[in-house]
Design an enzyme around this catalytic site. Sequence first.
Site, PDB file in Angstrom:
ATOM      1  N   HIS A   1      -0.656 -30.469  24.866  1.00  0.00           N
ATOM      2  CA  HIS A   1      -0.062 -29.970  23.619  1.00  0.00           C
ATOM      3  C   HIS A   1      -0.613 -30.763  22.444  1.00  0.00           C
ATOM      4  O   HIS A   1      -0.879 -31.958  22.546  1.00  0.00           O
ATOM      5  CB  HIS A   1       1.471 -30.068  23.643  1.00  0.00           C
ATOM      6  CG  HIS A   1       1.994 -31.424  24.008  1.00  0.00           C
ATOM      7  ND1 HIS A   1       2.055 -31.869  25.306  1.00  0.00           N
ATOM      8  CD2 HIS A   1       2.473 -32.447  23.244  1.00  0.00           C
ATOM      9  CE1 HIS A   1       2.552 -33.090  25.329  1.00  0.00           C
ATOM     10  NE2 HIS A   1       2.802 -33.474  24.097  1.00  0.00           N
TER      11      HIS A   1
ATOM     12  N   ASN B   1      -1.566 -36.639  22.441  1.00  0.00           N
ATOM     13  CA  ASN B   1      -1.345 -37.828  23.260  1.00  0.00           C
ATOM     14  C   ASN B   1      -1.822 -37.522  24.675  1.00  0.00           C
ATOM     15  O   ASN B   1      -1.485 -36.467  25.230  1.00  0.00           O
ATOM     16  CB  ASN B   1       0.139 -38.198  23.295  1.00  0.00           C
ATOM     17  CG  ASN B   1       0.668 -38.620  21.936  1.00  0.00           C
ATOM     18  OD1 ASN B   1      -0.043 -39.257  21.163  1.00  0.00           O
ATOM     19  ND2 ASN B   1       1.904 -38.268  21.635  1.00  0.00           N
TER      20      ASN B   1
ATOM     21  N   HIS C   1       0.332 -31.927  18.656  1.00  0.00           N
ATOM     22  CA  HIS C   1       1.361 -32.073  17.635  1.00  0.00           C
ATOM     23  C   HIS C   1       0.774 -31.692  16.282  1.00  0.00           C
ATOM     24  O   HIS C   1      -0.354 -32.085  15.962  1.00  0.00           O
ATOM     25  CB  HIS C   1       1.846 -33.524  17.539  1.00  0.00           C
ATOM     26  CG  HIS C   1       2.519 -34.044  18.765  1.00  0.00           C
ATOM     27  ND1 HIS C   1       3.891 -34.193  18.867  1.00  0.00           N
ATOM     28  CD2 HIS C   1       2.018 -34.454  19.960  1.00  0.00           C
ATOM     29  CE1 HIS C   1       4.191 -34.691  20.050  1.00  0.00           C
ATOM     30  NE2 HIS C   1       3.084 -34.864  20.738  1.00  0.00           N
TER      31      HIS C   1
ATOM     32  N   CYS D   1       7.128 -27.451  35.347  1.00  0.00           N
ATOM     33  CA  CYS D   1       6.513 -27.949  34.116  1.00  0.00           C
ATOM     34  C   CYS D   1       7.321 -27.395  32.945  1.00  0.00           C
ATOM     35  O   CYS D   1       7.466 -26.182  32.794  1.00  0.00           O
ATOM     36  CB  CYS D   1       5.052 -27.526  34.014  1.00  0.00           C
ATOM     37  SG  CYS D   1       4.348 -27.860  32.388  1.00  0.00           S
TER      38      CYS D   1
HETATM   39  P1  5GP Z   1       4.209 -36.249  23.997  1.00  0.00           P
HETATM   40  O1  5GP Z   1       4.823 -37.598  23.887  1.00  0.00           O
HETATM   41  O2  5GP Z   1       4.092 -35.784  25.445  1.00  0.00           O
HETATM   42  O3  5GP Z   1       2.927 -36.114  23.231  1.00  0.00           O
HETATM   43  O4  5GP Z   1       5.193 -35.266  23.245  1.00  0.00           O
HETATM   44  C1  5GP Z   1       6.149 -34.478  23.868  1.00  0.00           C
HETATM   45  C2  5GP Z   1       6.968 -33.849  22.761  1.00  0.00           C
HETATM   46  O5  5GP Z   1       7.724 -32.790  23.332  1.00  0.00           O
HETATM   47  C3  5GP Z   1       7.959 -34.808  22.117  1.00  0.00           C
HETATM   48  O6  5GP Z   1       7.691 -34.889  20.705  1.00  0.00           O
HETATM   49  C4  5GP Z   1       9.323 -34.179  22.410  1.00  0.00           C
HETATM   50  O7  5GP Z   1      10.233 -34.287  21.324  1.00  0.00           O
HETATM   51  C5  5GP Z   1       8.974 -32.737  22.693  1.00  0.00           C
HETATM   52  N1  5GP Z   1       9.880 -32.097  23.635  1.00  0.00           N
HETATM   53  C6  5GP Z   1      10.334 -32.607  24.808  1.00  0.00           C
HETATM   54  N2  5GP Z   1      11.136 -31.723  25.440  1.00  0.00           N
HETATM   55  C7  5GP Z   1      11.182 -30.623  24.639  1.00  0.00           C
HETATM   56  C8  5GP Z   1      11.858 -29.367  24.761  1.00  0.00           C
HETATM   57  O8  5GP Z   1      12.570 -29.074  25.722  1.00  0.00           O
HETATM   58  N3  5GP Z   1      11.672 -28.485  23.747  1.00  0.00           N
HETATM   59  C9  5GP Z   1      10.902 -28.768  22.653  1.00  0.00           C
HETATM   60  N4  5GP Z   1      10.814 -27.833  21.719  1.00  0.00           N
HETATM   61  N5  5GP Z   1      10.246 -29.939  22.517  1.00  0.00           N
HETATM   62  C10 5GP Z   1      10.386 -30.855  23.495  1.00  0.00           C
HETATM   63 ZN    ZN Z   2       2.602 -26.477  32.326  1.00  0.00          ZN
END
Ligand code: 5GP
Ligand code: ZN
Length: 123
Positions: free
Chosen positions: A109, A96, A111, A4
Amino acid sequence: MENCLFCKIAAKQIPSSIVHEDDDLLAFKDIHPAAPVHLLIIPKQHVATLSDTTEAHTAVLGKMLALAPKLAAEHGCAVHHGVDGKPGGGFKTLINSGPDGGQEVYHLHMHLIGGPHPWRGQH
Ligand code: 5GP
Ligand code: ZN
């Protein structure tokens, strides 16, 4: 949780720009910021989605939400009230959940997105 991404970030096996850490939470900068301020707040303990949370997660969910305005203030995007009482500044909080919710990383998570307006019109 093995493999993960955000568990690895929480364990510092993968580097990130950490902006807050306590016993339960980590907050770090999104690698692809959608706005001048784009932070992610995660529980250190793995839970895949908001739909996987139970009553046992109530406290940590509350902590995530309570941390958001503090980090917003630290990063210059708190809501402020002028002398005329009109609000200014501000930020967006977003979780999300699942494919239809646009979730890409399956570790819960939140945002925290803010700054002067470029994110307007986005989800
Ligand atoms: P989701 O679409 O799952 O709500 O958002 C995932 C977020 O994680 C995205 O905005 C993406 O830019 C961010 N993200 C993906 N991989 C990494 C990473 O390795 N490091 C960081 N800091 N953010 C990440
Ligand atoms: Zn995890």
